[in-house]
Design a protein around this motif. Sequence first.
Motif, PDB file in Angstrom:
ATOM      1  N   ASP A   1       0.822  -1.199   0.000  1.00 53.62           N
ATOM      2  CA  ASP A   1       0.000   0.000   0.000  1.00 53.62           C
ATOM      3  C   ASP A   1       0.859   1.252   0.000  1.00 53.62           C
ATOM      4  O   ASP A   1       1.740   1.417   0.834  1.00 53.62           O
ATOM      5  CB  ASP A   1      -0.919   0.014   1.221  1.00 53.62           C
ATOM      6  N   PHE A   2       0.588   2.143  -0.931  1.00 54.34           N
ATOM      7  CA  PHE A   2       1.307   3.401  -1.026  1.00 54.34           C
ATOM      8  C   PHE A   2       0.313   4.527  -1.263  1.00 54.34           C
ATOM      9  O   PHE A   2      -0.772   4.321  -1.807  1.00 54.34           O
ATOM     10  CB  PHE A   2       2.290   3.380  -2.206  1.00 54.34           C
TER      11      PHE A   2
ATOM     12  N   ARG B   1      -2.383   7.581  -6.847  1.00 60.05           N
ATOM     13  CA  ARG B   1      -2.712   6.178  -6.668  1.00 60.05           C
ATOM     14  C   ARG B   1      -2.403   5.777  -5.227  1.00 60.05           C
ATOM     15  O   ARG B   1      -1.637   6.447  -4.536  1.00 60.05           O
ATOM     16  CB  ARG B   1      -1.898   5.288  -7.603  1.00 60.05           C
ATOM     17  N   GLY B   2      -3.017   4.687  -4.815  1.00 58.97           N
ATOM     18  CA  GLY B   2      -2.685   4.117  -3.526  1.00 58.97           C
ATOM     19  C   GLY B   2      -3.636   4.521  -2.426  1.00 58.97           C
ATOM     20  O   GLY B   2      -4.615   5.247  -2.618  1.00 58.97           O
ATOM     21  N   ILE B   3      -3.324   4.063  -1.226  1.00 62.26           N
ATOM     22  CA  ILE B   3      -4.171   4.237  -0.054  1.00 62.26           C
ATOM     23  C   ILE B   3      -3.353   4.879   1.061  1.00 62.26           C
ATOM     24  O   ILE B   3      -2.233   4.460   1.342  1.00 62.26           O
ATOM     25  CB  ILE B   3      -4.711   2.885   0.421  1.00 62.26           C
TER      26      ILE B   3
ATOM     27  N   LEU C   1       2.377   2.410 -10.580  1.00 62.60           N
ATOM     28  CA  LEU C   1       2.239   2.037  -9.172  1.00 62.60           C
ATOM     29  C   LEU C   1       2.866   0.665  -8.919  1.00 62.60           C
ATOM     30  O   LEU C   1       3.540   0.458  -7.899  1.00 62.60           O
ATOM     31  CB  LEU C   1       0.769   2.031  -8.768  1.00 62.60           C
ATOM     32  N   ASP C   2       2.670  -0.261  -9.833  1.00 57.91           N
ATOM     33  CA  ASP C   2       3.309  -1.577  -9.695  1.00 57.91           C
ATOM     34  C   ASP C   2       4.830  -1.452  -9.711  1.00 57.91           C
ATOM     35  O   ASP C   2       5.535  -2.156  -8.985  1.00 57.91           O
ATOM     36  CB  ASP C   2       2.857  -2.508 -10.820  1.00 57.91           C
TER      37      ASP C   2
ATOM     38  N   VAL D   1       6.510   1.152  -8.679  1.00 54.83           N
ATOM     39  CA  VAL D   1       6.885   1.718  -7.373  1.00 54.83           C
ATOM     40  C   VAL D   1       6.995   0.604  -6.339  1.00 54.83           C
ATOM     41  O   VAL D   1       7.928   0.566  -5.523  1.00 54.83           O
ATOM     42  CB  VAL D   1       5.867   2.787  -6.934  1.00 54.83           C
ATOM     43  N   LYS D   2       6.039  -0.315  -6.348  1.00 53.91           N
ATOM     44  CA  LYS D   2       6.061  -1.421  -5.402  1.00 53.91           C
ATOM     45  C   LYS D   2       7.293  -2.310  -5.608  1.00 53.91           C
ATOM     46  O   LYS D   2       7.901  -2.772  -4.637  1.00 53.91           O
ATOM     47  CB  LYS D   2       4.781  -2.249  -5.543  1.00 53.91           C
ATOM     48  N   LYS D   3       7.651  -2.539  -6.865  1.00 51.71           N
ATOM     49  CA  LYS D   3       8.845  -3.342  -7.142  1.00 51.71           C
ATOM     50  C   LYS D   3      10.100  -2.647  -6.624  1.00 51.71           C
ATOM     51  O   LYS D   3      10.995  -3.283  -6.062  1.00 51.71           O
ATOM     52  CB  LYS D   3       8.963  -3.596  -8.644  1.00 51.71           C
ATOM     53  N   LEU D   4      10.157  -1.330  -6.826  1.00 45.13           N
ATOM     54  CA  LEU D   4      11.306  -0.583  -6.311  1.00 45.13           C
ATOM     55  C   LEU D   4      11.369  -0.657  -4.798  1.00 45.13           C
ATOM     56  O   LEU D   4      12.451  -0.768  -4.203  1.00 45.13           O
ATOM     57  CB  LEU D   4      11.222   0.881  -6.752  1.00 45.13           C
ATOM     58  N   ALA D   5      10.212  -0.595  -4.156  1.00 43.84           N
ATOM     59  CA  ALA D   5      10.178  -0.609  -2.692  1.00 43.84           C
ATOM     60  C   ALA D   5      10.723  -1.913  -2.133  1.00 43.84           C
ATOM     61  O   ALA D   5      11.309  -1.937  -1.043  1.00 43.84           O
ATOM     62  CB  ALA D   5       8.752  -0.381  -2.199  1.00 43.84           C
TER      63      ALA D   5
END
Length: 743
Positions: free
Chosen positions: A119-120, A135-137, A341-342, A344-348
């Motif tokens: 969640d971002f 995007r995100g929550i 957004l996907d 970003v999640k991979k980078l995280a």
Amino acid sequence: MKNEVNSDKTDPIGETAGKTAGRTAEEPPRKRHRIRRFFLAIDAFVDTALWKSGSAIRRVFESYDAFLRRFRAKGIWRMLAEVSSEGLTYGLAGFIVVLAFAQPAFEATRYADWKTTDDFAVTFLDRFGKEIGRRGIVLNDSVPLEEIPDSMIKATLATEDRRFFSHFGIDFVGTFRAMVENARAGGVVQGGSTLTQQLAKNLFLTNERSLSRKIKEAYLALWLEANLSKQEILKLYLDRAYMGGGVFGVTAASEFYFNKNVRELTLAESAMLAGLFKAPGKYAPHINLPAARARANEVLTNMVQASLLTEGQVIGARRNPALAVDRSQEQLPEYFLDWALDEVKKLARRNPAMARDRIVTVRTTLDPALQRQADLAVETILRENGKLRDANEAALVSMVPDGAVVAMVGGRSYGESQFNRAVNALRQPGSSFKPFVYMTAFMNGYEPSSIVPDRPVWIGNWSPKNYNRSYRGPVTLKLALTKSINTIPVRLSLDFGRDKIIETAYAMGLTHELENSISLPIGSSEVSVIDMAAAYSTFANGGFKAPAYAILEVKNSNGKVLYRHGTDSPEQIRVLPEEKVHQINDILVNVVEAGTARRARIDGVVAAGKTGTTNAYRDAWFVGYTGNFTTAVWFGNDDFSSTRRVTGGSLPAMTWQKYMAFAHNGIELARMPGVEAESLPRLARSAPAQLADRQSDTAQPRVLKRRTQSLLLRIGRDLRRLMGQQSASAVPASEPAETVAVQ
């Protein structure tokens, strides 16, 4: 007599010897006898045990039967008893079976932070720094459940799950009622999923419509009810539900649709938001305000029917429906934002700093002008030709040759379908796969001038056919690829093997598994649009791998840079020999100039690419590139039905040309490796194009001409100097000239 007496006496030695000899002779029979008796005892014990066990079981069944005979069920009662008994038996068996199917879903619940893992809260900027969407929550629970308006909660429960506080995750009463209503209406008018089941789908599953997904959803709903309170489930649902417009949760939806804090929602606005849960793309007020208001009126009726409000309390909301913010002129790059957004999640997952700070601002690679043109090109071609040619969907990905995605179209309408066909759909590429075969051939001793016979080739019972059902005889590889002959790549694969083709395709950027089948060389294995664009970018940049990327820079809520592509990403690696790239580029330019992709020509621009058409015209592709951009276009249908003879050289090439002509208007043209514009007769006759070296700052797309940029910079310096003079802090005359590289 003495001798007789002596003879009658027993000799001790002799007697002992005789007894020993006798025992020795008798010993084996005695041992065998004892062994026999031992096994007979075992046999007797087993037989006795089995007989006693059987007798005991028989007595139990006789007692059970005698007990049941007392009831003497007859007629309807006996039928009900039999049905109930069988139902319990099969129900237990079915429970065990579906539990086995549901096991994979529980893997997602093993993570301790399953509620927050991906969640971002992300604010996305385009490549020039202008906000393009969110995007995100928000995870910091800025609006607790207690502060969400009562009208919003009542509207949600009345519409989505009236028995929320009385069921345990699965509402059998509500499901039965929905089945009755649907049967009465002759269609689906009510859903049977509880609010908890919907949350389980949002947290752990996809929108796939299948029996296995429903089974997993039901078990996960039970798991959520066992691990969370009703208030926690309701709050998570209000935060996670997709509300249309690319926003999730009622807090973000309130700001997006009404420009107000969720705490300030009126009853009419709450009803409109609650109406979005069913179909946000259909009832989103910025897309269809009349439909949104009609749906809100249904929600108000639901609240009255659920006895949560009276008719008098809702009459004001009926007479004064909510007025949403007019966003009809806004065209957000929704598909791109989902993909970004996907990313970003991979980078995280690789960047601990991003994993800790989840409220971030991300500057992306998107060019808004090119995105608008991409949307326009796809929609125009579909509107003009889609119905006539039975083609309902399309996808497009455009990137700079280093992999920076500047435009993405994941489908015709994000409101109708959020499925990203540019990233997630796998379709057969057809002949657009052939350049991987020819590149492999060039790296294994072949040349563009090499002669290979175009004649029937058989592998077992299979033989590829050419598009025109004829054969040319001996042809060069350059002509074979230009005319998209099918027999040649298959014949080449028999020489150096399909494994090498797969190795080349993976090295260039294809990521999905390729099936090593006999038809692989003519494009039978499925790929994605974004992977094809990335792979062809290897040709456009001279042989370097160019994985698609969306993120240039990430900053946290305090403005600290957490990631920068230029410094934190790995350097590009060469995967193809430069001279071989020159050879394939020369051929693929010829495909546009004299082959199957003539509709993709751009005045004054050197363009290369390859068309692709699959069996029964299910998929049509054109993947092409210049020195500045690589763009892949796909046309087809979601249900894999055939189009009406749509080929890669028709609608995809037309869309590509419409978009790329705009993209190259007013920019300095980068050279295509190995190809000179002057060598092409069509371009030699046209006005000379201004070319830029690949190493210059024009490797990134430029919106303004250099002369225009210089003029604007000069005006900016003059304005700052004037403002500085007014504040007694003028800029020194010796200030060095500014340089700007538009990214």
